[in-house]
Structure formats: structure tokens, C-alpha cells
Scaffold this motif. Structure first.
Motif: not given
Lengths: 401, 364, 514
Positions: A218, A228, C101-102, C105, C109, C112-116, C121, C161
Motif C-alpha cells: 500500500r 489507483s 494501474l501502477a 508494480l 500487486e 491485491v492492493l487494498g484487498a490483501e 499477497i 481487480k
């Protein structure tokens, strides 16, 4: 090859190179246990400052306020160590550093002030506060003065019996590679400050936390693509704020190390730009913990060598730099990167000429070494570096998508 | 927004910042066991006539330093290296002037040019690293500051004369000195003649920035580099020119003192002006008049703070806290005001359009 | 056909109900009185012109922004979203038009970001992503860096996502804008599959044929408010379009050909590389004559941006020549090219066309820093610049209180009209126009088309890049297709269909079933 394995390989290659240089030039102190110890002591504050930078910049906030946070750290360490010993001193330093971090976070994250501007302001404030409070804290103490604290209690140090003696003997033998390695081992096993161990643990822990935990994912996402992160429910402000505050905590640790391990107390102007060098080490290390440690050791080593047999050791290093740069030039020429090759060849030839034409390097020049090294490294490698994509950019909630 | 309201909103930011700085300073004083009342009494007492002169001299020097930083800032170039450029330039100027290659005023004029060239050259290293190798000027100028200090110290030992524990360059021949002029009638201490350089540089900066093509290109690049590129600005060239200009102005910082006071470069050189200049530029919003006001305030604070230790038993360092807090709170306040302005203006555009539409609807 | 032609969907509570939503920004009312009801298990389309308030509405539904008025109900229960996290918790997912999107990463990544908390992960998350990816035929490698993926793949990551979080209501904001027709078909197949599994889909678009093909119900937004909800079988594309616009449709039609035989721009063998030395454009030849509009069609990222930037001089050519009105300008910079008569309407006006925080009259100088009326020699001519800004504001109907207003305060359409007016100043010989009507309202669009047409009649040569195939077909005299950095085909806009262009844009043979 994994990143870790490559790091070990680089370390070994570096040691071999130093060993060759030592043998060729006869600058025996270059890899002595004493130099290695001085190098480690010089490297750790830089690495800790760089670690602070890593936290902040991985979350997307450029932090040139590290220098100021480090200054606050030296002051906090001085004050709390004097009254309550090094451990409370460390906490105090971290707290003082964190205050600097919170200031920077407030300006950059909440008010979206330009990160450089805020960093400069933090540095000005910190220098002022430290100068003022140092007089308040220390002026009337026995052994203290308006610009420095009395001598402070050092944190405990670790000596591994057996290995330390044995490596000291071996180091004195001046055998190729073996003695150099022994020098390093001796520096790590005799009189190793507990704070050094703690710093290395902080580095490793950060590496794990940022790259192997949900929290780290994060935090990094805030530096790569905050919008994002926001659309996935991450509270970007909170992570950035926390990261910049932590940045201050580590910068404070760096200041504490300077005050109680690298020297025997607080003094005005003690940081001497190491916060900036830490930042440079982080950039050199491509915003990664292993890389920044490598950079810090590099800078730390030049400083360690200077502190010991300054003129002679740095003079020997010129040979290494000259040859290394010429080799790099040849390699870059082969890769058809003429600009880099030319730059490397010019500086490399200059270093070699200097080595051959003189016997020792004047003190004023050895003082410059870490700064010149930083510039050189950035000039040669800046295009291979990859900073977090949203580093330094202002972020406002609600603009995603 | 009316002009009056615009001005009031503009003045609100610095006013707010000073209130915050005053509050923080007072709190720090109380926490340290000092008396804020004493502090403010000393600080706000009327300056002596000789203090006016000192303030004027300090203001001129700080103005030049602020200007040097502001030139870069207007283009989003962070020349943190004013300090280093100033040191290198003043040293080079002092060495050149001490040689007395040229007679009288000619030597003075040539020295100023030499200093500007030296400052520009030192900044030029950062410029070249930036445009050729992509190295951030923030880091490189910081490193160059440290290098400048060591380099000048080294060279001073080589070319200077030993004087007790320290070294200094050859004294400038008296024919090249620039006479000071009285600010307060009948007062023996006088303002450096070359303090007027600040006025010249300020006017030059204002004209360059607001009235010329170069200034437009510079501001455009500062507003939006991408838009500037699309409009035909050669940003790499602009980076080089701007940093050179910034360095050249940094070269002027040491001139008033060199020709009016010290007449040589030695251990008495004033350090840290380059950093204070950054603060002055930020406080003055990188605006020619704003920097002048900021320089005056800083000059005043520095001068008024000097008797603090003697008369109120308060460390003069406290003034650095005040100055730092002013700078940080002013940049925050400017940001808050900027947001307010954008909102107000957008709302006004919308109001006007609604009125227009209403008028159209009424007419057949 | 009446606005409430659709009856409420049986007994089940609507999956989403928006009632009386209003949202204001400083100077703009983005939404007011919006009422939408979305039945579970359907594809519900939300259509409207650019700027009609669709995206704002969906950002409200997804919790990115808070409504000033109105309520949101999910499955019959009233909710208030403080952030996207709340919306996600309620089973809402969103696929953004500009992918969130990053790049640096990995796919894993990003997903799963924010929904770990769901699957960690690590290995479990990887298995889950592979499962979803396989179920819809996405072929995604969880460990690949997103920066290496193409547009279609990135969209799939976005969909994964959403599914990974178990969303029941999926919002897709203009999902087809970046896809070629063939990719659109694959996407629609995925959407139908999702619907059959019971997902509710909200589909935002202004492409009416696509909407009619996929939607069960359609809600039309106009000027920020809902004007009608209809079903596809009761409405034609034309009627739908008129609901959107509220009036007769403007069409871009070029009229009589004004092409002369005087060559204005000639590009030969042009090659442009990226930093790593890979060709972004290769072997590009094109000629534009006075009075001719050359349209360039292509899927985003195939080199049209580079072509425009190379012609304007913002990117240097590795090989080839660019000849402007008989002069070789290949080695000249942007400024010199502009001086010899190149006007440039950039793709992203806020980034490349305007100084947002500077006054309009200062923006008038931008791009004309060396030419009258805004400059005299080395000096700015403030009076001249202001007077000429007044002229542009009048002639191009730029709605602004005055020339001292900052560019930021204007609406997108007015910014663009100002920009077009500026670039038409000083008698350009070549206009390089990149998506000239993207994101502007219908009125401004018609005005911009008209000014391009008028300039063409006067002998202006135009290089037109657009993602709007109707705009290209309507304005151009010739259409070239750019594919993977090369110009692939030449089409006559009087005879070509969007589908044929689409095939050429993907490199698929036209005879292949699309």
C-alpha cells in the motif's frame, strides 16, 4: 541471479579490488580493521538517513528535509542521553526527528506545498531550533557549552570473543584478500555498537516490510500511482503522512548515531550535510534498501579512509577510481554510449594522472570526496535509475479516474 | 474578484504566516524558560541610526541572494547552491581584484564581471549535469556547495597570505574601493556603495521577467514545462541560461562587502547568506518587490536580534526559529490562498455565464 | 417512446438506485436531479455527450466523490460512501477509462492492493488471480510488470481487480474507447458471460451502436441530468442521439474538396525511436497539400502521438526528412517550425496547450513568443497581446469574463475554442490537430469543426489525428491508418466504413469476420 546474491557478489568484488589496490600501492591502512570500523561508523548515519528517504520517497514524497530531521535527532539524542542514557536518548532522537517529519508531511501531504520548498523550510527551522535549544539545554552544564553537549554515555558495544582476536591478528598479516577480509570481520566483531546492529536490522526490516507485506504494498502504491491506490480504497493521505513521519524517525536515529556513536556528544553543525548524502545514497541505490546500503558503504568508506590515513589512503583510492572508470569507459564505448564513455574516461584519466603525479592528497580535497563521488555516480548512472513514478508530485483526493 | 479584494487576499497569506511565526516563537521561548515579553521588546524597539545602516547593508546582500534563488525558482529550478556560487565567485573576485591588473574603477567593474562569471560557471556545472546527464539540480547544487567550501579553503591556502592562524587574499588597491554613502545624516557608519547593485539587479530582474521574451519563456517553463516545450521553448537551453543567470547574480552577493568593507577574501567571509537567500525568495514569492520586502524583514530581524543575548539573556539563535517558521507557514498560507483564488475565480466565471445565458433567454 | 417506458424490474429490489443526485464543482454543475434505477443481473447503459456528467455520476457511485444532494441505495438499502473502500465493501467495482494501474508494480500487486485481507499477497492470491484469469480466457501472468502490458491486457487486469473483490455491480467507464472493434467483441463476450453469472453491469459510453448491442436498459444523461430511460428495442440510434443532444445532430462533413496541388508538408522515410532505441515510428511517408485535411486513424499507442510530435518538432527524427512548404525543417526546433507557419492543437490541451494559472492574454503569447502581435523584437507587446486575445474571444465565442481570467477557470470547451483560435492566428500554413474535439461539448465541437473547414477553404493544410472515426471520416480528404508505427493503408473517406478502418487499425485482414 537474485538481488541478494548479486549484492554479495558486488561486495566481494569490491573487497578484492580494494585488496589489489592495497597490495599495489602499499597503503596498508586502506583495509585495516581500524579503517573498516571508521567506514562502518561513517556509513551507518548515511544509511539511516537514506532509509528515511526511502520511506518517504517510496510513498511519493521527496524529502530534502532529512538533513533538518537529522539535526533535530542529534539534539534529541544529546538532551535525552545526557539525562537518561543512550536508549532513552535514541527514543528522544527519533521523537525529535519525527517532529520534523510531521512538519514536512503537514506541508507536503495536507497542503500540497512543493516538496523541495517544504524540505528547505524544515532544514531552516531545524537548524534554528537546534541552535537555540542547544544553548538552552547545554550552556550551563558541566563540560557543555552553548554549541555542544557534555560527553555522553555510549550505547553498549559487542565483542565476539575469539573471532575478534583471531581476525585482528590475521588483519595485521597483510596477506592478499585474507587480511582485508579479516579487517572487515574484526570491525564487525570487536567493539561493534549495538546501534549499528539496530540500524542494520532497521534496514532489513524495512526491506521486508515494504516489499513483503500488505502494508508495504500500500505504501509503495502511494508512490507509484496514488490515484489507483485511492480507487482501491487505500487512504493515501494516511500512508503518505505515516511514511514521511517514519522518515523523520529514521533521520532522527541517524542523528542519534552521529551524536552518541560516531562522536561523544552533541555539537552544532554535526550533521555536516549527511542528510543530503543519505538522500544521494538512496538515489544511487535506486530507491532500494540493499542499494542504499551499498551507496552508504561507498561514501562511508571514503570518509573512513580519509579519517584514518587521509592523504595516503585516499591517494591509493585514486588508483582504484582511475582504473575502474577507464574500464567503465571501455565498456560504455563498446555499448556505443559515447557520452558516458567520454565522461568516465576523462575523469578516470584525471584520477590516474593525479595518482601518478602526487604522493598524497591534500586534506581539503579528501573532505570533498563523498560529495564529488556522489556527483560522479549520479552523472554516470542517473539514467539507469528508476524513481517511484509519482515521486514529488502533489496528490489530492477525489481527482482519480 | 476586485483589485482591492485580490490585494487583501494576497496580503492575508504573509500576515497569517507572521502571526503563526510569532506564536511559535513565543511558545518556544516560554518552553525554554525565557521571557517572550523581553524578546518582543528588544525586537520591536526602534533601531539606532547605525542599525539602519546595518539593516540596509544586510537587506541589499539578502536581496541579491534572494534574487539569485528566485531566478531559478521561477522556472521550477531549485538552485540550492547559491551559497557555493557566492563563495566561489567572491573568492575569484577577490583574487582578481587583489592582482590590480587594471586601474581604479576599471578594476572594480572587471572584478564584478569576473565574480559573475565565476558564480555562473559554478552553477554551470549543475546545469550541464542536469541537461546532459539528467542529474537533479537539487542534489548536485547541494553537493557543489560542500565542494565549494573545501575547494575555496584549499585555494586560499595556495594563493592567500598567512595572517596569524588564517589566510586572506591580497588587499584590493584603495583606488578600486567603492565609497560608501551616508543613509542617516551625521552618522559615521555608511551604506556600501555597491549595495546599489541590489537595486540595479532588482530592476533588471523585473524587466527581464515581465517584459521580455526570455522572461516569458522562463515563466512559461515554470508554469508548465510540457506546454513550454510545445510552444517552442528549448527547455534544455533555458535550464542552462537560467542557472547561469542565477549563478551570475549569486556572484554579486559578495561584492558590496568586498569593495566597501573587507577589501579581501578571508576567514571573515559571511557564511550562510546563500541559504538565507532561499528563505527570502520563498517569503517574497519570487517576486521582485516581494523579495525586497522579505530581505528587509530578514535584515531587520537579524539586526534587532543581535543585542538579545546581552539585554534579555536570550540566545540570538531564536531568530532563526522565527525565520524558519515564517518561511514554512508562508508557503503553506500561499497554497491555501491559491486554492481559494482558483475557486473564487471559477465561481465568478460560472456566475457571469449564468448571467449571460439569462440575458440571452430574455432577448427574443 | 416515453421517458419512463421501462417498468421497474419485477419484485427484486434494484441493484442500484440513485435518487436526486446533485454534484457541483466551483463554477460547474456536474450533476443535478439524477435518478437512475438499475435492475440486478442486467447490463445498464449510461449514455450522454462528453461532459454530460456520466463520469462524475459513476465516481459518486464508486465513492471517489461525495454527492452534494441525493441518496444512493444498494439492493434496497440506503448507503453513504466515504471512500471507494465503502463502495467496494458493498460489492461495487469500477473499471476506469484511464486505467488505474501502477506501471512499476506487477499484475498481482495491482490486483491485491487494498484487498490483501482476502487471499494475502502471496501464493493464495496468485492462485486466485490465475483462476479468474483462466475463467474468462484472459491469459494474464500475475508476476508480469504492468508496464509491459498492452491496452487490452491492462483492461483485463482492471476487470480482474474488480472480480477479485467479488464485486456484484461492475461499472465500466467508456471501456471501448481504447479498444479496436475486434477487441470490443471480445470484451462484450466477457460482459455477457458476467451477466449470465448474475453480475450487474453499468456500461458508460457515447458510442450508440455499442450501447444498443449490449444493453438491456439505457439511461440518457444530458447536461448533468437524466432525461430518459429506454430499452434498446424501443429506440433507434438516431433517436437516442437526439435524446443525448437535445436537438438536431451536427455532423462533420467536409463539403466540396478544396485540395490543391501545392504541397505544404512532405514527410519521407521518417523514423522516431524511444529512449531504448526501439522504433516508435518507421518509414513513414506522407504528403499534405494546401486545402487538404489528412486524417490519421489508429489505435492509441500505435505512433500517432509520435507522428504529431515529430511534425511539430518536439521529437527528433532518427531518419527521414520533414519538408515544410519547400524547406527542410527536419533539424529545426519547434519554435522555428511554428515561425514558419505550423499551428498545433495538442492532444492534451491542459498539459501541452495552456498555462493554466496564467491569464488568457499571456496564454495568447504561448507558441507565438517570437511573432507579432504579442511580441516586438525581444520585448513583449502586452497591449498587442491583449487586443488580439479580445479578438479571439469574440471570433471564437470563448465564454470568459475577460482576458485577465486564468485559463484554469474556463470550461474545457472554452479552453479548446481559445486554443483553436490562437493556433489559427498568424495565418498558419499547416495545422497539426490532435483530437481537436475530445472532451468538449456539442456546441464547441461544431464551432471547432467549422473553423477547421473554413481554414481549409482558405488553403490551410491539416494533419488531423483523432480517435473519433466519424470525425475523421467527416472532415478528412484522405485517411491514413497508422499501425505499429507504420502507415498501413490509405482510404477514401467518402467510401470507407468505420468497420473497415477498424480492421486496418488492428492489422486484421478486412475479409476476416470482425
Amino acid at each position: 541471479m537474485s538481488r541478494g546474491a548479486r549484492l554479495w557478489l558486488y561486495a566481494l568484488a569490491g573487497l578484492v579490488a580494494l585488496s589489489v589496490v592495497r597490495t599495489v600501492t602499499g597503503a596498508d591502512d586502506l583495509t585495516s580493521a581500524g579503517t573498516m570500523r571508521a567506514a562502518i561508523i561513517a556509513a551507518i548515519p548515511i544509511a539511516l538517513a537514506g532509509l528515511g528517504g526511502l520511506w518517504s520517497e517510496r510513498a511519493g514524497v521527496v524529502n530534502i528535509g532529512l538533513e533538518g530531521m537529522m539535526i533535530l535527532g542529534t539534539l534529541g539524542a544529546g538532551y535525552y542521553t545526557y539525562y537518561q542514557g543512550p536508549w532513552v536518548g535514541l527514543l528522544g532522537a527519533m521523537m525529535f526527528g519525527a517532529i520534523g517529519g510531521v512538519l514536512h508531511a503537514l506541508a507536503t501531504v495536507v497542503f500540497t506545498v512543493d516538496h523541495i520548498v517544504s524540505g528547505v523550510a524544515v532544514n531552516i527551522i531545524a537548524a534554528g531550533v537546534a541552535g537555540f535549544l542547544a544553548e538552552v539545554f547545554f550552556a550551563d552544564l558541566e563540560g557543555g557549552g552553548p554549541t555542544q553537549s557534555p560527553s555522553l554515555e555510549r550505547p553498549m558495544s559487542i565483542t565476539v570473543p575469539g573471532i575478534s582476536d583471531w581476525s585482528a591478528d590475521l588483519s595485521a598479516q597483510r596477506w592478499f584478500l585474507v587480511s582485508d577480509l579479516a579487517g572487515l570481520i574484526n570491525a564487525l566483531t570487536a567493539g561493534l555498537s549495538i546501534f549499528t546492529v539496530l540500524a542494520l536490522l532497521a534496514l532489513a526490516g524495512t526491506g521486508w516490510l515494504l516489499w513483503h507485506s500488505a502494508f508495504g504494498l500500500r505504501l509503495r502504491s502511494c508512490g507509484e500511482s496514488p490515484s489507483s491506490a485511492e480507487t482501491l480504497g487505500v487512504n493515501v493521505y494516511r500512508y503518505k503522512f505515516l511514511a514521511v513521519t517514519m522518515s523523520g524517525v529514521f533521520a532522527g536515529f541517524a542523528g542519534c548515531y552521529l551524536a552518541v556513536v560516531a562522536s561523544s556528544g552533541y555539537a552544532n553543525g554535526q550533521t555536516g550535510g549527511r542528510g543530503y548524502i543519505g538522500l544521494a545514497a538512496m538515489i544511487f541505490g535506486n530507491w532500494r534498501p540493499g542499494g542504499l546500503l551499498t551507496g552508504s558503504l561507498l561514501f562511508g568508506f571514503t570518509e573512513g579512509a580519509r579519517l584514518r590515513q587521509g592523504g595516503e589512503s585516499v591517494h591509493a583510492l585514486l588508483l582504484l577510481i582511475g582504473v575502474a572508470l577507464l574500464a567503465l569507459a571501455a565498456w560504455q564505448l563498446y555499448r556505443a554510449r559515447r557520452a558516458v564513455a567520454l565522461l568516465a574516461a576523462t575523469v578516470g584519466a584525471g584520477a590516474l594522472w593525479w595518482y601518478l603525479a602526487t604522493e598524497a592528497v591534500p586534506d581539503s580535497f579528501t573532505e570533498m570526496t563523498p560529495y564529488v563521488a556522489t556527483l560522479l555516480v549520479l552523472a554516470l548512472f542517473s539514467q539507469r535509475l528508476r524513481m517511484p513514478a509519482a515521486d514529488g508530485q502533489p496528490y489530492r483526493r477525489g481527482e482519480a479516474g | 474578484m476586485t483589485t482591492v479584494r485580490r490585494l487583501m487576499v494576497g496580503a492575508a497569506a504573509p500576515a497569517l504566516a507572521f502571526v503563526v511565526a510569532a506564536a511559535v516563537t513565543s511558545v518556544v521561548l516560554v518552553a525554554a524558560g525565557d521571557s517572550p515579553a523581553d524578546f518582543w521588546r528588544v525586537l520591536l524597539s526602534a533601531p539606532d541610526p547605525r542599525d539602519y545602516v546595518a539593516i540596509a547593508n544586510a537587506t541589499a546582500v539578502l536581496y541579491l541572494s534572494g534574487l539569485a534563488a528566485a531566478i531559478g525558482f521561477r522556472m521550477n529550478l531549485f538552485n540550492i547552491g547559491v551559497e557555493g556560487q557566492y563563495r566561489v565567485a567572491t573568492f575569484a573576485g577577490a583574487v582578481f581584484a587583489g592582482q590590480a591588473l587594471l586601474p581604479g574603477a576599471l578594476n572594480t567593474a572587471a572584478t564584478i564581471l569576473v565574480a559573475m562569471a565565476a558564480g555562473a560557471a559554478w552553477a554551470g556545472i549543475a546545469a550541464l549535469l542536469r541537461v546532459l546527464r539528467g542529474v537533479s539540480e537539487v542534489i548536485s547544487t547541494i553537493m557543489l556547495n560542500a565542494i565549494a567550501v573545501s575547494l575555496v579553503a584549499f585555494l586560499l591556502q595556495k594563493v592567500g597570505r598567512r595572517q596569524g592562524e588564517t589566510f586572506r587574499t591580497d588587499t584590493i588597491p584603495e583606488s578600486s574601493w567603492v565609497p560608501s554613502f551616508p543613509l542617516v545624516p551625521g552618522e559615521s557608519s555608511q551604506v556600501y556603495g555597491l549595495a546599489l547593485l541590489a537595486v540595479v539587479a532588482g530592476v533588471g530582474f523585473a524587466v527581464l521577467l515581465n517584459r521580455t521574451r526570455f522572461g516569458f519563456d522562463l515563466r512559461a517553463t515554470g508554469h508548465s514545462e510540457s506546454a513550454a516545450v510545445a510552444s517552442g521553448v528549448n527547455v534544455r537551453r533555458m535550464v542552462v541560461y537560467t542557472l547561469l543567470l542565477s549563478g551570475a547574480v549569486a556572484g554579486l552577493i559578495g561584492m558590496p562587502e568586498l569593495f566597501g568593507g573587507s577589501h579581501a577574501y578571508g576567514s571573515t567571509i559571511q557564511t550562510g547568506i546563500g541559504f538565507t537567500g532561499i528563505a527570502v525568495a520563498l517569503l517574497g514569492r519570487n517576486h521582485p518587490w516581494g523579495i525586497a520586502v522579505a530581505a528587509l524583514i530578514f535584515g531587520y530581524l537579524n539586526q534587532q536580534a543581535s543585542p538579545l543575548g546581552v539585554t534579555a539573556d536570550i540566545s540570538t539563535e531564536i531568530i532563526a526559529v522565527t525565520q524558519g517558521v515564517v518561511v514554512l507557514s508562508v508557503v503553506i498560507a500561499y497554497e491555501v490562498v491559491r486554492r481559494y483564488r482558483v475557486r473564487a475565480e471559477q465561481a465568478e466565471v460560472a456566475r457571469q455565464l449564468r448571467r449571460e445565458r439569462g440575458a440571452q433567454a430574455v432577448s427574443p | 417512446m416515453s421517458p419512463d417506458a421501462v417498468a421497474g424490474g419485477g419484485n427484486a429490489a434494484p441493484a442500484v438506485r440513485l435518487t436526486g443526485i446533485a454534484k457541483r464543482f466551483p463554477g460547474v454543475v456536474a450533476n443535478s436531479d439524477v435518478d437512475v434505477e438499475i435492475r440486478p443481473g442486467t447490463v445498464h447503459a449510461l449514455v450522454g455527450e462528453n461532459g454530460a456528467g456520466k463520469s462524475t455520476l459513476m465516481k459518486i457511485l464508486y465513492g471517489v466523490q461525495k454527492p452534494d444532494e441525493g441518496t444512493i441505495s444498494i439492493a434496497g438499502e440506503e448507503v453513504a460512501f466515504a471512500s471507494p473502500a465503502d463502495a467496494i465493501a458493498r460489492g461495487i467495482g469500477m473499471v476506469f477509462q484511464h486505467f488505474q494501474l501502477a506501471d512499476n508494480l506487477s499484475v498481482l500487486e495491482n490486483v491485491v492492493l487494498g484487498a490483501e485481507r482476502l487471499h494475502g499477497i502471496g501464493a493464495r492470491a496468485r492462485t486466485e488471480i490465475e483462476r479468474i484469469s483462466a475463467a474468462y480466457g484472459f491469459a494474464l501472468d500475475p508476476d508480469e510488470l504492468v508496464e509491459t502490458l498492452g491496452v487490452g491486457q491492462r483492461q483485463r487486469v482492471e476487470i480482474v481487480k474488480v472480480l477479485y473483490r467479488g464485486a456484484r455491480v461492475i461499472i465500466l467507464d467508456e471501456p471501448t474507447a481504447v479498444l479496436v472493434p475486434q477487441e470490443v467483441d471480445a470484451l462484450f463476450a466477457n460482459l455477457r458471460e458476467l451477466k449470465s453469472e448474475g453480475h450487474t453491469l453499468v456500461f458508460i459510453s457515447h458510442k450508440l451502436d455499442e450501447v444498443l448491442a449490449i444493453a438491456d436498459e439505457i439511461t440518457v444523461l444530458r447536461r448533468g441530468t437524466t432525461v430518459a430511460t429506454v430499452t434498446p428495442d424501443t429506440v433507434t440510434a438516431h433517436e437516442l442521439a437526439e435524446l443525448m443532444v437535445g436537438a438536431e445532430l451536427p455532423t462533420p462533413s467536409s463539403g466540396e474538396s478544396t485540395v490543391t496541388d501545392r504541397t505544404v508538408l512532405e514527410v519521407r522515410g521518417l523514423r522516431v525511436d524511444d529512449a531504448a532505441g526501439r522504433a516508435l515510428l518507421d518509414d513513414v511517408d506522407l504528403v499534405i497539400r494546401a486545402g487538404e485535411v489528412l486524417g490519421v486513424a489508429g489505435v492509441e499507442g500505435n505512433g500517432q502521438t509520435e507522428l504529431v510530435e515529430a511534425v511539430v518538432g518536439m521529437r527528433s527524427a532518427v531518419a527521414g526528412t520533414i519538408v515544410l512548404a519547400g524547406t527542410d525543417v527536419t533539424r529545426r526546433g519547434t519554435r522555428e517550425r511554428r515561425e514558419s507557419g505550423v499551428g498545433y492543437i495538442p492532444e492534451d490541451r491542459q498539459r501541452h496547450g495552456l498555462l493554466l494559472d496564467a491569464a488568457l492574454w499571456e496564454n495568447r503569447i504561448l507558441g507565438h513568443q517570437t511573432r507579432p502581435p504579442s511580441v516586438r523584437g525581444l520585448w513583449l507587446d502586452r497591449g498587442g497581446a491583449r487586443a488580439d486575445t479580445e479578438r479571439i474571444v469574440d471570433a471564437y465565442d470563448v465564454r470568459t469574463p475577460g482576458v485577465d481570467t486564468t485559463a484554469r477557470a474556463l470550461s474545457g470547451g472554452n479552453q479548446q475554442k481559445f486554443l483553436v483560435g490562437r493556433e489559427m492566428s498568424g495565418d498558419p500554413v499547416l495545422l497539426v490537430a490532435s483530437h481537436p474535439t475530445r472532451g468538449v461539448d456539442v456546441g464547441a465541437q461544431a464551432a471547432i469543426w467549422e473553423s477547421i473547414r473554413a481554414a481549409r477553404r482558405r488553403g490551410l493544410a491539416v494533419l488531423l489525428v483523432s480517435a473519433d472515426l466519424d470525425e475523421l471520416i467527416g472532415l478528412s480528404d484522405t485517411i491514413r491508418v497508422v499501425l505499429r508505427g507504420r502507415l498501413a493503408g490509405t482510404f477514401d473517406p467518402r467510401t470507407v466504413t468505420p468497420l473497415e478502418l477498424g480492421s486496418a487499425m488492428t492489422g486484421a485482414d478486412a475479409s476476416e469476420p470482425a
